[in-house]
Write a protein that holds these residues in place. Structure first.
Motif, PDB file in Angstrom:
ATOM      1  N   ILE A 165       0.762  -1.039   0.021  1.00 54.71           N
ATOM      2  CA  ILE A 165       0.257   0.021   0.119  1.00 54.71           C
ATOM      3  C   ILE A 165       1.064   1.218   0.000  1.00 54.71           C
ATOM      4  CG2 ILE A 165      -1.824   1.285   1.199  1.00 54.71           C
ATOM      5  CD1 ILE A 165      -2.506  -1.431   2.596  1.00 54.71           C
ATOM      6  N   ASN A 166       0.651   2.196  -1.038  1.00 52.06           N
ATOM      7  CA  ASN A 166       1.472   3.323  -0.998  1.00 52.06           C
ATOM      8  C   ASN A 166       0.789   4.141   0.210  1.00 52.06           C
ATOM      9  OD1 ASN A 166       3.321   5.054  -1.868  1.00 52.06           O
ATOM     10  ND2 ASN A 166       1.841   6.091  -3.377  1.00 52.06           N
ATOM     11  N   ILE A 167       1.926   5.202   0.394  1.00 56.70           N
ATOM     12  CA  ILE A 167       1.499   5.978   1.473  1.00 56.70           C
ATOM     13  C   ILE A 167       1.438   7.452   0.830  1.00 56.70           C
ATOM     14  CG2 ILE A 167       1.857   7.445   3.921  1.00 56.70           C
ATOM     15  CD1 ILE A 167       2.786   4.923   5.017  1.00 56.70           C
ATOM     16  N   TYR A 168       0.375   8.067   0.591  1.00 56.72           N
ATOM     17  CA  TYR A 168       0.220   9.427  -0.215  1.00 56.72           C
ATOM     18  C   TYR A 168       0.950  10.259   0.772  1.00 56.72           C
ATOM     19  CZ  TYR A 168      -2.759   7.343  -3.430  1.00 56.72           C
ATOM     20  OH  TYR A 168      -3.277   6.420  -4.588  1.00 56.72           O
ATOM     21  N   TYR A 169       0.557  10.551   1.928  1.00 55.45           N
ATOM     22  CA  TYR A 169       1.190  11.464   2.929  1.00 55.45           C
ATOM     23  C   TYR A 169       0.818  11.336   4.507  1.00 55.45           C
ATOM     24  CZ  TYR A 169      -3.493  13.387   3.203  1.00 55.45           C
ATOM     25  OH  TYR A 169      -4.684  13.808   3.280  1.00 55.45           O
ATOM     26  N   PHE A 170       1.538  11.821   5.266  1.00 52.29           N
ATOM     27  CA  PHE A 170       1.508  11.610   6.536  1.00 52.29           C
ATOM     28  C   PHE A 170       1.561  12.832   7.253  1.00 52.29           C
ATOM     29  CE2 PHE A 170       5.805  10.759   7.205  1.00 52.29           C
ATOM     30  CZ  PHE A 170       6.015  11.196   8.420  1.00 52.29           C
ATOM     31  N   TYR A 171       1.098  12.998   8.806  1.00 46.93           N
ATOM     32  CA  TYR A 171       1.734  14.042   9.255  1.00 46.93           C
ATOM     33  C   TYR A 171       1.535  13.518  10.947  1.00 46.93           C
ATOM     34  CZ  TYR A 171      -3.042  15.834   9.063  1.00 46.93           C
ATOM     35  OH  TYR A 171      -4.464  16.004   8.683  1.00 46.93           O
ATOM     36  N   SER A 172       2.285  14.129  11.655  1.00 43.69           N
ATOM     37  CA  SER A 172       2.081  13.419  13.009  1.00 43.69           C
ATOM     38  C   SER A 172       2.820  14.507  14.116  1.00 43.69           C
ATOM     39  CB  SER A 172       2.841  12.322  13.275  1.00 43.69           C
ATOM     40  OG  SER A 172       4.212  12.446  12.960  1.00 43.69           O
ATOM     41  N   THR A 173       2.348  14.410  15.512  1.00 33.71           N
ATOM     42  CA  THR A 173       2.774  15.250  16.680  1.00 33.71           C
ATOM     43  C   THR A 173       2.677  14.125  17.869  1.00 33.71           C
ATOM     44  OG1 THR A 173       2.646  17.225  17.612  1.00 33.71           O
ATOM     45  CG2 THR A 173       0.545  16.113  16.901  1.00 33.71           C
ATOM     46  N   THR A 174       3.404  14.842  18.970  1.00 28.05           N
ATOM     47  CA  THR A 174       3.151  14.141  20.061  1.00 28.05           C
ATOM     48  C   THR A 174       2.253  15.133  20.918  1.00 28.05           C
ATOM     49  OG1 THR A 174       5.056  15.205  20.911  1.00 28.05           O
ATOM     50  CG2 THR A 174       5.378  13.131  20.121  1.00 28.05           C
ATOM     51  N   SER A 175       1.453  14.444  21.753  1.00 23.54           N
ATOM     52  CA  SER A 175       0.602  15.249  22.416  1.00 23.54           C
ATOM     53  C   SER A 175       1.052  15.565  23.797  1.00 23.54           C
ATOM     54  CB  SER A 175      -0.822  14.843  22.359  1.00 23.54           C
ATOM     55  OG  SER A 175      -1.011  13.646  22.704  1.00 23.54           O
ATOM     56  N   SER A 176       1.267  14.607  24.433  1.00 22.59           N
ATOM     57  CA  SER A 176       1.620  14.587  26.213  1.00 22.59           C
ATOM     58  C   SER A 176       3.241  14.198  26.462  1.00 22.59           C
ATOM     59  CB  SER A 176       0.721  13.846  26.685  1.00 22.59           C
ATOM     60  OG  SER A 176       1.117  12.367  26.570  1.00 22.59           O
ATOM     61  N   GLY A 177       3.930  14.087  25.167  1.00 16.51           N
ATOM     62  CA  GLY A 177       5.194  13.375  25.310  1.00 16.51           C
ATOM     63  C   GLY A 177       5.147  11.828  25.693  1.00 16.51           C
ATOM     64  N   LYS A 178       4.004  11.367  26.030  1.00 18.79           N
ATOM     65  CA  LYS A 178       3.833   9.711  26.088  1.00 18.79           C
ATOM     66  C   LYS A 178       3.173   9.271  25.073  1.00 18.79           C
ATOM     67  CE  LYS A 178       4.023   9.860  31.087  1.00 18.79           C
ATOM     68  NZ  LYS A 178       3.142   9.475  32.442  1.00 18.79           N
ATOM     69  N   THR A 179       2.373   9.912  24.187  1.00 16.91           N
ATOM     70  CA  THR A 179       1.589   9.474  23.004  1.00 16.91           C
ATOM     71  C   THR A 179       1.887  10.382  21.661  1.00 16.91           C
ATOM     72  OG1 THR A 179      -0.393  10.802  23.598  1.00 16.91           O
ATOM     73  CG2 THR A 179      -0.266   8.685  24.352  1.00 16.91           C
ATOM     74  N   ALA A 180       1.747   9.841  20.841  1.00 16.60           N
ATOM     75  CA  ALA A 180       1.876  10.476  19.381  1.00 16.60           C
ATOM     76  C   ALA A 180       0.619  10.300  18.789  1.00 16.60           C
ATOM     77  CB  ALA A 180       2.951  10.019  18.727  1.00 16.60           C
ATOM     78  N   THR A 181       0.204  11.146  17.919  1.00 18.50           N
ATOM     79  CA  THR A 181      -0.834  10.945  16.727  1.00 18.50           C
ATOM     80  C   THR A 181      -0.341  10.988  15.463  1.00 18.50           C
ATOM     81  OG1 THR A 181      -2.394  11.928  18.227  1.00 18.50           O
ATOM     82  CG2 THR A 181      -3.310  11.917  16.131  1.00 18.50           C
ATOM     83  N   CYS A 182      -0.649  10.177  14.480  1.00 14.86           N
ATOM     84  CA  CYS A 182      -0.238  10.205  13.169  1.00 14.86           C
ATOM     85  C   CYS A 182      -1.535  10.280  12.504  1.00 14.86           C
ATOM     86  CB  CYS A 182       0.608   8.765  12.861  1.00 14.86           C
ATOM     87  SG  CYS A 182       2.126   8.835  13.917  1.00 14.86           S
ATOM     88  N   VAL A 183      -1.453  10.835  11.344  1.00 19.50           N
ATOM     89  CA  VAL A 183      -2.443  10.873  10.270  1.00 19.50           C
ATOM     90  C   VAL A 183      -1.999  10.349   8.940  1.00 19.50           C
ATOM     91  CG1 VAL A 183      -4.159  12.341   8.878  1.00 19.50           C
ATOM     92  CG2 VAL A 183      -3.710  12.788  11.431  1.00 19.50           C
ATOM     93  N   PHE A 184      -2.564   9.147   8.404  1.00 16.72           N
ATOM     94  CA  PHE A 184      -2.258   8.955   7.139  1.00 16.72           C
ATOM     95  C   PHE A 184      -3.285   8.639   6.294  1.00 16.72           C
ATOM     96  CE2 PHE A 184       0.471   6.159  10.190  1.00 16.72           C
ATOM     97  CZ  PHE A 184       1.689   6.194   9.675  1.00 16.72           C
TER      98      PHE A 184
END
Length: 187
Positions: free
Chosen positions: A153-172
């Motif tokens: 599966i090709n990933i067209y784009y992603f962006y991510s960030t950490t919210s609390s230092g313990k978790t991260a959110t990624c959008v694909f």
């Protein structure tokens, strides 16, 4: 002709001055952000790797004529509708096309779209994306991206960030989001 090289003199060790430990400020509790209207999937695991959960979300992409203060204008319009931005990006290629693009995941899609239309969005598009939450650990992104790539599966784009230092959110955004969900669920 051979060049002569000088040997570097050994560096002297600096002694660190001992300082008294600073008192930690009391931690403030931050209210949890509302989640987007998503379909949740069970937690996925890869062996000896971070745990993660995957769901889908609808992402709004809006283009505007670029102008000074546009990010503040977009943020103010969305906030005036009492809409929370859960994830987002914004960029401009003014030297090339004089347009700015904002991509947002929000907790109220309809209100956000109306707000963006009111402030002059040229175009607004909606798209399903994968919304993945994971432990903030070295290699977490690689594990998710590798599982998706290994499934062809090709990933067209992603962006991510950490919210609390313990978790991260990624959008694909992928070529086959439904298959990518299945792959991440079974990883």
């Amino acid at each position: 002709m051979a060049k002569k090289t000088k040997k570097a003199a050994p560096k002297k060790k600096k002694s660190a001055a001992k300082r008294p430990a600073a008192k930690a400020a009391p931690k403030k509790k931050i209210a949890a952000a509302p989640r987007p209207a998503v379909r949740s999937a069970p937690a996925a695991r890869t062996s000896a790797s971070p745990k993660f959960t995957v769901s889908t979300a609808i992402e709004i992409t809006a283009t505007f004529p670029d102008s000074m203060g546009l990010t503040a204008k977009v943020a103010a319009a969305v906030a005036a509708e009492n809409v929370n931005i859960l994830a987002g990006t914004g960029y401009s290629a003014s030297g090339l096309r004089r347009k700015a693009t904002f991509t947002l995941i929000v907790d109220n899609l309809e209100k956000a779209e109306r707000a963006l239309e009111r402030i002059g969005a040229d175009e607004i598009q909606d798209s399903m994306v994968l919304f993945v939450e994971t432990e903030n650990r070295v290699g977490a992104l690689e594990k998710m991206a590798r599982a998706i790539a290994n499934a062809g599966i090709n990933i067209y784009y992603f962006y991510s960030t950490t919210s609390s230092g313990k978790t991260a959110t990624c959008v694909f955004k992928t070529a086959d989001d439904q298959k990518a969900i299945r792959v991440l669920r079974s990883a």
